[in-house]
Scaffold this motif. Structure first.
Motif, short mmCIF file in Angstrom:
data_model
loop_
_atom_site.label_atom_id
_atom_site.label_comp_id
_atom_site.label_asym_id
_atom_site.label_seq_id
_atom_site.Cartn_x
_atom_site.Cartn_y
_atom_site.Cartn_z
N ARG A 74 3.76 3.44 -2.64
CA ARG A 74 5.01 3.02 -2.01
C ARG A 74 5.78 4.23 -1.51
O ARG A 74 5.49 5.36 -1.90
N VAL A 75 6.76 3.98 -0.65
CA VAL A 75 7.56 5.04 -0.04
C VAL A 75 9.04 4.72 -0.28
O VAL A 75 9.61 3.89 0.42
N PRO A 76 9.67 5.39 -1.26
CA PRO A 76 11.08 5.12 -1.53
C PRO A 76 12.04 5.84 -0.58
O PRO A 76 13.22 5.51 -0.52
N ARG A 77 11.52 6.83 0.17
CA ARG A 77 12.35 7.55 1.14
C ARG A 77 11.49 7.91 2.34
O ARG A 77 10.44 8.53 2.20
N GLY A 78 11.93 7.49 3.53
CA GLY A 78 11.19 7.80 4.74
C GLY A 78 10.26 6.68 5.16
O GLY A 78 10.42 5.53 4.76
N CYS A 79 9.27 7.05 5.98
CA CYS A 79 8.34 6.07 6.55
C CYS A 79 6.99 6.73 6.77
O CYS A 79 6.91 7.84 7.30
N VAL A 80 5.92 6.04 6.39
CA VAL A 80 4.56 6.52 6.62
C VAL A 80 3.71 5.38 7.18
O VAL A 80 4.03 4.21 7.03
N PHE A 81 2.60 5.79 7.80
CA PHE A 81 1.54 4.86 8.15
C PHE A 81 0.44 5.13 7.14
O PHE A 81 -0.11 6.24 7.08
N ASP A 82 0.13 4.13 6.33
CA ASP A 82 -0.79 4.28 5.20
C ASP A 82 -2.12 3.61 5.54
O ASP A 82 -2.13 2.51 6.11
N VAL A 83 -3.23 4.26 5.19
CA VAL A 83 -4.56 3.81 5.61
C VAL A 83 -5.51 3.75 4.42
O VAL A 83 -5.51 4.64 3.57
N ALA A 84 -6.32 2.69 4.40
CA ALA A 84 -7.41 2.55 3.43
C ALA A 84 -8.70 2.29 4.20
O ALA A 84 -8.71 1.50 5.16
N VAL A 85 -9.78 2.97 3.78
CA VAL A 85 -11.10 2.82 4.43
C VAL A 85 -12.11 2.42 3.36
O VAL A 85 -12.22 3.08 2.32
N ASP A 86 -12.86 1.36 3.60
CA ASP A 86 -13.86 0.88 2.67
C ASP A 86 -15.04 1.86 2.64
O ASP A 86 -15.70 2.08 3.66
N MET A 87 -15.31 2.46 1.48
CA MET A 87 -16.38 3.45 1.32
C MET A 87 -17.54 2.90 0.49
O MET A 87 -18.36 3.65 0.00
N ARG A 88 -17.64 1.57 0.38
CA ARG A 88 -18.71 0.93 -0.41
C ARG A 88 -19.83 0.49 0.52
O ARG A 88 -19.66 -0.44 1.29
N VAL A 122 3.05 10.92 7.94
CA VAL A 122 4.50 10.74 7.86
C VAL A 122 5.07 10.52 9.26
O VAL A 122 4.86 11.33 10.16
N LEU A 123 5.82 9.43 9.42
CA LEU A 123 6.42 9.07 10.70
C LEU A 123 7.90 9.46 10.80
O LEU A 123 8.42 9.60 11.90
N SER A 124 8.57 9.62 9.68
CA SER A 124 9.99 9.98 9.64
C SER A 124 10.12 11.50 9.51
O SER A 124 9.12 12.21 9.41
N GLU A 125 11.35 11.99 9.52
CA GLU A 125 11.57 13.44 9.37
C GLU A 125 10.89 13.98 8.11
O GLU A 125 10.33 15.06 8.10
N SER A 126 10.98 13.22 7.03
CA SER A 126 10.25 13.53 5.80
C SER A 126 10.07 12.22 5.06
O SER A 126 10.71 11.21 5.39
N ALA A 127 9.20 12.22 4.07
CA ALA A 127 8.96 11.01 3.28
C ALA A 127 8.54 11.39 1.87
O ALA A 127 7.81 12.37 1.67
N ASP A 128 9.03 10.63 0.92
CA ASP A 128 8.56 10.70 -0.45
C ASP A 128 7.54 9.59 -0.63
O ASP A 128 7.78 8.44 -0.22
N PHE A 129 6.42 9.93 -1.23
CA PHE A 129 5.30 9.01 -1.40
C PHE A 129 5.00 8.94 -2.89
O PHE A 129 4.73 9.97 -3.51
N LEU A 130 5.05 7.74 -3.47
CA LEU A 130 4.79 7.55 -4.89
C LEU A 130 3.55 6.68 -5.05
O LEU A 130 3.37 5.70 -4.33
N TYR A 131 2.70 7.07 -6.01
CA TYR A 131 1.56 6.22 -6.28
C TYR A 131 1.14 6.28 -7.73
O TYR A 131 1.20 7.30 -8.38
N LYS A 132 0.75 5.10 -8.19
CA LYS A 132 0.21 4.91 -9.52
C LYS A 132 -1.32 4.85 -9.37
O LYS A 132 -1.80 4.24 -8.42
N THR A 133 -2.05 5.46 -10.30
CA THR A 133 -3.51 5.45 -10.21
C THR A 133 -4.13 4.88 -11.49
O THR A 133 -3.57 5.00 -12.57
N THR A 134 -5.30 4.28 -11.31
CA THR A 134 -6.01 3.67 -12.43
C THR A 134 -6.94 4.63 -13.15
O THR A 134 -7.52 4.27 -14.16
N ASP A 135 -7.11 5.83 -12.62
CA ASP A 135 -7.88 6.87 -13.31
C ASP A 135 -7.24 8.21 -12.98
O ASP A 135 -6.43 8.31 -12.07
#
Length: 182
Positions: A74-88, A122-135
């Motif tokens: 998630r992005v609590p500050r700013g704006c990003v274009f987020d991408v996922a690519v299937d690697m299976r 990052v599409l905005s002047e700056s962005a904070d990017f937060l992520y939770k991971t399962t490993d």
């Protein structure tokens, strides 16, 4: 919480309930029970990460071949274009991608399952990017798919900006040369 599938059905857009008034807003950014009920996924997060980047910074496309990480981003500050690519390789969607705008205004979150490469610009002047991971982060198992691989053909909304890449991301490999999941 609203949940919507993307063109890659395992990658999910989550829209939490946001309660706002003239003072600001409140939202529950994560609740294990709500996440499980809304998505049908029972995952355990073991690590939280926070990055800050300026306009045009492109991070990715990263994945870990061993100790693969599911990510809730998630992005609590700013704006990003987020991408996922299937690697299976066994997936009918191998090499296909999905992109979603995440911002402080739309409060969206994206679930990126293990087995997918992930990155953002990052599409905005700056962005904070937060992520939770399962490993846990395991640098010896990390791989990088080239952000501009023509086979994958991610349509990054760069608007004439040359992306700023780390040395690691400049060394990303083409899909045909990447290690992938079975």
């Amino acid at each position: 919480m609203k949940v919507a599938a993307t063109a890659l059905s395992e990658v999910l857009i989550l829209e939490p309930k946001v309660f706002g008034d003239s003072r600001g807003f409140f939202m529950e950014s994560f609740n294990a029970n709500t996440f499980r009920e809304a998505t049908g996924l029972d995952v355990q997060f073991v690590q939280d990460n926070h990055s800050r980047s300026s306009r045009g910074v492109l991070r990715g496309l990263h994945y870990q071949l061993q100790q693969p990480q599911g990510k809730l981003v998630r992005v609590p500050r700013g704006c990003v274009f987020d991408v996922a690519v299937d690697m299976r390789k066994s997936s009918q969607n191998f090499g296909k991608w999905v992109g979603v705008e995440l911002s402080e205004d739309n409060h969206r979150q994206l679930w990126v399952p293990a087995g997918f490469a992930h990155g953002f610009v990052v599409l905005s002047e700056s962005a904070d990017f937060l992520y939770k991971t399962t490993d846990y982060y395991a640098p010896t198992h990390e791989r990088c798919l080239k952000w501009d691989d023509p086979t994958v053909a991610v349509e990054w909304p760069l608007h004439g900006i040359n992306p700023l890449l780390s040395a690691k991301d400049q060394q990303g490999l083409a899909l045909a040369d990447c290690d992938s999941f079975a």
